[in-house]
Design a protein around this motif. Structure first.
Motif, PDB file in Angstrom:
ATOM      1  N   THR A 225      -2.114   4.944  -7.805  1.00 23.23           N
ATOM      2  CA  THR A 225      -3.333   5.745  -7.916  1.00 23.23           C
ATOM      3  C   THR A 225      -3.911   5.969  -6.531  1.00 23.23           C
ATOM      4  O   THR A 225      -4.037   5.018  -5.741  1.00 23.23           O
ATOM      5  N   TRP A 226      -4.261   7.246  -6.222  1.00 25.47           N
ATOM      6  CA  TRP A 226      -4.918   7.587  -4.960  1.00 25.47           C
ATOM      7  C   TRP A 226      -6.421   7.700  -5.198  1.00 25.47           C
ATOM      8  O   TRP A 226      -6.872   8.316  -6.163  1.00 25.47           O
ATOM      9  N   THR A 227      -7.187   7.116  -4.285  1.00 26.75           N
ATOM     10  CA  THR A 227      -8.647   7.282  -4.301  1.00 26.75           C
ATOM     11  C   THR A 227      -9.110   7.597  -2.888  1.00 26.75           C
ATOM     12  O   THR A 227      -8.486   7.187  -1.908  1.00 26.75           O
ATOM     13  N   GLY A 228     -10.233   8.362  -2.784  1.00 25.97           N
ATOM     14  CA  GLY A 228     -10.737   8.739  -1.474  1.00 25.97           C
ATOM     15  C   GLY A 228     -11.836   9.781  -1.580  1.00 25.97           C
ATOM     16  O   GLY A 228     -12.515   9.868  -2.612  1.00 25.97           O
ATOM     17  N   PRO A 229     -11.993  10.596  -0.532  1.00 24.78           N
ATOM     18  CA  PRO A 229     -13.026  11.646  -0.561  1.00 24.78           C
ATOM     19  C   PRO A 229     -12.834  12.560  -1.760  1.00 24.78           C
ATOM     20  O   PRO A 229     -11.697  12.863  -2.150  1.00 24.78           O
ATOM     21  N   PRO A 230     -13.927  13.012  -2.359  1.00 22.94           N
ATOM     22  CA  PRO A 230     -13.820  13.886  -3.540  1.00 22.94           C
ATOM     23  C   PRO A 230     -13.148  15.206  -3.176  1.00 22.94           C
ATOM     24  O   PRO A 230     -13.524  15.885  -2.227  1.00 22.94           O
ATOM     25  N   SER A 231     -12.110  15.507  -3.921  1.00 22.93           N
ATOM     26  CA  SER A 231     -11.375  16.755  -3.675  1.00 22.93           C
ATOM     27  C   SER A 231     -10.537  17.058  -4.903  1.00 22.93           C
ATOM     28  O   SER A 231     -10.496  16.288  -5.859  1.00 22.93           O
ATOM     29  N   THR A 232      -9.859  18.161  -4.845  1.00 22.98           N
ATOM     30  CA  THR A 232      -8.993  18.577  -5.950  1.00 22.98           C
ATOM     31  C   THR A 232      -7.541  18.595  -5.490  1.00 22.98           C
ATOM     32  O   THR A 232      -6.805  19.540  -5.725  1.00 22.98           O
ATOM     33  N   ASN A 233      -7.130  17.512  -4.795  1.00 13.35           N
ATOM     34  CA  ASN A 233      -5.770  17.455  -4.274  1.00 13.35           C
ATOM     35  C   ASN A 233      -4.757  17.343  -5.403  1.00 13.35           C
ATOM     36  O   ASN A 233      -4.972  16.658  -6.405  1.00 13.35           O
ATOM     37  N   LEU A 234      -3.617  18.006  -5.218  1.00 12.04           N
ATOM     38  CA  LEU A 234      -2.515  17.908  -6.164  1.00 12.04           C
ATOM     39  C   LEU A 234      -1.666  16.684  -5.840  1.00 12.04           C
ATOM     40  O   LEU A 234      -1.556  16.272  -4.690  1.00 12.04           O
ATOM     41  N   THR A 235      -1.051  16.075  -6.871  1.00 13.67           N
ATOM     42  CA  THR A 235      -0.212  14.897  -6.681  1.00 13.67           C
ATOM     43  C   THR A 235       1.150  15.124  -7.312  1.00 13.67           C
ATOM     44  O   THR A 235       1.305  15.920  -8.239  1.00 13.67           O
ATOM     45  N   SER A 236       2.136  14.403  -6.793  1.00 17.96           N
ATOM     46  CA  SER A 236       3.486  14.403  -7.367  1.00 17.96           C
ATOM     47  C   SER A 236       4.035  12.995  -7.278  1.00 17.96           C
ATOM     48  O   SER A 236       3.781  12.273  -6.304  1.00 17.96           O
ATOM     49  N   THR A 237       4.799  12.571  -8.291  1.00 22.42           N
ATOM     50  CA  THR A 237       5.318  11.205  -8.371  1.00 22.42           C
ATOM     51  C   THR A 237       6.823  11.231  -8.571  1.00 22.42           C
ATOM     52  O   THR A 237       7.340  11.989  -9.399  1.00 22.42           O
ATOM     53  N   THR A 238       7.525  10.401  -7.813  1.00 22.04           N
ATOM     54  CA  THR A 238       8.971  10.223  -7.979  1.00 22.04           C
ATOM     55  C   THR A 238       9.254   8.737  -8.088  1.00 22.04           C
ATOM     56  O   THR A 238       8.619   7.913  -7.419  1.00 22.04           O
ATOM     57  N   SER A 239      10.224   8.372  -8.938  1.00 20.57           N
ATOM     58  CA  SER A 239      10.547   6.971  -9.167  1.00 20.57           C
ATOM     59  C   SER A 239      12.053   6.781  -9.204  1.00 20.57           C
ATOM     60  O   SER A 239      12.780   7.632  -9.734  1.00 20.57           O
ATOM     61  N   MET A 240      12.523   5.658  -8.624  1.00 19.09           N
ATOM     62  CA  MET A 240      13.947   5.330  -8.646  1.00 19.09           C
ATOM     63  C   MET A 240      14.091   3.813  -8.634  1.00 19.09           C
ATOM     64  O   MET A 240      13.570   3.142  -7.744  1.00 19.09           O
ATOM     65  N   ASN A 241      14.789   3.284  -9.651  1.00 17.51           N
ATOM     66  CA  ASN A 241      14.977   1.849  -9.813  1.00 17.51           C
ATOM     67  C   ASN A 241      13.622   1.153  -9.864  1.00 17.51           C
ATOM     68  O   ASN A 241      12.816   1.413 -10.748  1.00 17.51           O
ATOM     69  N   ARG A 243      11.318   1.293  -7.363  1.00 13.42           N
ATOM     70  CA  ARG A 243      10.410   1.909  -6.391  1.00 13.42           C
ATOM     71  C   ARG A 243       9.799   3.179  -6.956  1.00 13.42           C
ATOM     72  O   ARG A 243      10.414   3.891  -7.747  1.00 13.42           O
ATOM     73  N   VAL A 244       8.572   3.448  -6.483  1.00  5.11           N
ATOM     74  CA  VAL A 244       7.875   4.647  -6.909  1.00  5.11           C
ATOM     75  C   VAL A 244       7.115   5.212  -5.708  1.00  5.11           C
ATOM     76  O   VAL A 244       6.595   4.458  -4.880  1.00  5.11           O
ATOM     77  N   THR A 245       7.066   6.543  -5.608  1.00  2.00           N
ATOM     78  CA  THR A 245       6.367   7.236  -4.522  1.00  2.00           C
ATOM     79  C   THR A 245       5.423   8.270  -5.115  1.00  2.00           C
ATOM     80  O   THR A 245       5.812   9.043  -6.005  1.00  2.00           O
ATOM     81  N   LYS A 246       4.187   8.275  -4.614  1.00  2.00           N
ATOM     82  CA  LYS A 246       3.211   9.261  -5.068  1.00  2.00           C
ATOM     83  C   LYS A 246       2.631   9.965  -3.854  1.00  2.00           C
ATOM     84  O   LYS A 246       2.185   9.320  -2.907  1.00  2.00           O
ATOM     85  N   GLU A 247       2.654  11.296  -3.906  1.00  2.88           N
ATOM     86  CA  GLU A 247       2.225  12.116  -2.774  1.00  2.88           C
ATOM     87  C   GLU A 247       0.938  12.849  -3.112  1.00  2.88           C
ATOM     88  O   GLU A 247       0.797  13.428  -4.202  1.00  2.88           O
ATOM     89  N   LEU A 248      -0.003  12.792  -2.170  1.00  4.17           N
ATOM     90  CA  LEU A 248      -1.288  13.493  -2.309  1.00  4.17           C
ATOM     91  C   LEU A 248      -1.253  14.705  -1.383  1.00  4.17           C
ATOM     92  O   LEU A 248      -1.215  14.575  -0.159  1.00  4.17           O
ATOM     93  N   ARG A 249      -1.253  15.898  -1.963  1.00  4.16           N
ATOM     94  CA  ARG A 249      -1.022  17.119  -1.195  1.00  4.16           C
ATOM     95  C   ARG A 249      -2.333  17.812  -0.804  1.00  4.16           C
ATOM     96  O   ARG A 249      -3.363  17.627  -1.433  1.00  4.16           O
ATOM     97  N   TYR A 250      -2.192  18.646   0.257  1.00  4.44           N
ATOM     98  CA  TYR A 250      -3.266  19.536   0.718  1.00  4.44           C
ATOM     99  C   TYR A 250      -4.570  18.775   0.990  1.00  4.44           C
ATOM    100  O   TYR A 250      -5.611  19.019   0.368  1.00  4.44           O
ATOM    101  N   LEU A 251      -4.483  17.833   1.924  1.00  2.35           N
ATOM    102  CA  LEU A 251      -5.686  17.100   2.319  1.00  2.35           C
ATOM    103  C   LEU A 251      -6.639  18.037   3.068  1.00  2.35           C
ATOM    104  O   LEU A 251      -6.239  18.712   4.012  1.00  2.35           O
ATOM    105  N   THR A 252      -7.875  18.038   2.658  1.00  2.58           N
ATOM    106  CA  THR A 252      -8.876  18.913   3.289  1.00  2.58           C
ATOM    107  C   THR A 252     -10.101  18.160   3.777  1.00  2.58           C
ATOM    108  O   THR A 252     -10.819  18.650   4.654  1.00  2.58           O
TER     109      THR A 252
END
Length: 342
Positions: A225-241, A243-252
């Motif tokens: 889970t990402w938390t931070g400044p209020p925004s409408t950032n898009l997220t994407s999640t990938t998982s393998m075995n 491990r898991v990765t979550k990306e928070l896009r278009y930081l403004t």
């Protein structure tokens, strides 16, 4: 007496005799049941007792006197361990000999029985000798049980994800007949782990947009889970075995962005700070870079000048010749030339 009376008297049942016979039958019936049970029990345990061949019967008793048990290996189907800690894999066995004082070999394999990779092996030459380790992969496998006491249990230290395999124990008894027995199904080692943040970064794309990326590991796979400044950032999640990765896009928005990983065994957090540089024009940015560089160059020049003038005007020149100087001509003869300082 009429013929009717004689006939009825002749065929009249004898009540006392029948009752005594019934009593004998009633008393004998339980004994018959007991004998039938005993006969069925011994027939089931020792089928050779029913054979008419007495020689086979004698041989069977001789074999029972030599062998105490049959071959068997006892292992659990699953064992669970935690990454970074140790785990014990139990294994016990039985063999058909009451005593055995010859060479005994204990072996543990992974992946498959009989042909799998050997990760541990020890050999005991006699009952008075301990089982000496011959193979211990990465020196992380230790024998806990005593093979002479029919115990092949081992300990695996510092568990890693690669240790999640199926393990098979095997015992070999050397002698006139080389006996060996191995578990067929083996033990499946399952690993669990509390969440751990292994990477958290902020990067930019070619289109001058920024994104934050968080990677965590654990078993079960943690939820990010990402938390931070209020925004409408898009997220994407990938998982393998695990491990898991979550990306928070278009930081403004500038500020602190926190990544939280949670599963049933714990919680972990990681944070990254994002500040987007906002310059009015390119000249201001150039000045901001060149001014510190110019100051460093100026300081360097001052230090060099101070070092030069601190010698008090010392001149650097070649030494003047003395009043008498030896010269060597081309023919090798020495000539003395007198000269005075002017």
């Amino acid at each position: 007496m009429t013929w009717r009376g004689a006939w009825s008297r002749l065929h009249k049942p004898r009540a006392p005799q029948i009752s005594r016979l019934q009593g004998k039958v009633a008393k004998a019936k339980p004994r018959w049941k007991e004998q039938a049970f005993e006969q069925g029990f011994w027939d089931a345990q020792f089928p050779l007792l029913n054979t008419p061949d007495k020689s086979v019967l004698i041989i069977s008793f001789l074999l029972l006197g030599v062998q105490s048990n049959s071959w068997s290996v006892h292992v659990p189907s699953d064992v669970t361990g935690e990454v970074g800690k140790m785990v014990i894999l139990p294994c016990t066995f039985t063999h058909p000999y009451k005593t055995f004082d010859r060479t005994l070999t204990a072996i543990w394999r992974i992946k498959e029985p009989y042909n799998g990779t050997v990760v541990f092996k020890c050999v005991s030459q006699s009952s008075s000798e301990l089982c000496k380790t011959a193979v211990s992969y990465k020196n992380k496998y230790k024998l806990l049980g005593n093979p002479r006491h029919k115990d092949l249990s081992i300990r695996i230290d510092n568990l890693t994800w690669s240790d999640s395999e199926r393990y098979f124990c095997r015992v070999e008894l050397s002698g006139d007949i080389h006996d060996k027995y191995e578990s067929r199904n083996g033990i499946k080692l399952h690993l669990i782990a509390a969440p751990r943040i292994i990477n958290i970064t902020v990067s930019s794309n070619g289109d001058r947009t920024f994104q934050a990326r968080c990677t965590a590991e654990g078993e079960p796979v943690p939820a990010l889970t990402w938390t931070g400044p209020p925004s409408t950032n898009l997220t994407s999640t990938t998982s393998m075995n695990h491990r898991v990765t979550k990306e928070l896009r278009y930081l403004t928005h500038d500020g602190k962005y926190t990544c939280t990983a949670v599963n049933s065994h714990g919680r972990a957090e990681g944070a990254v700070y994002f500040y987007k540089f906002k310059a009015s024009n390119s000249s201001f940015f150039l000045i901001l870079i060149l001014v510190p560089l110019g100051i460093k160059v100026l300081i360097l020049l001052v230090m060099v000048g101070f070092t030069f003038f601190s010698k008090g005007g010392t001149y650097c020149c070649f030494p003047q010749p003395s009043s008498s100087t030896r010269l060597v001509t081309s023919d090798g003869k020495r000539q003395i030339k007198s000269a005075r300082r002017g």
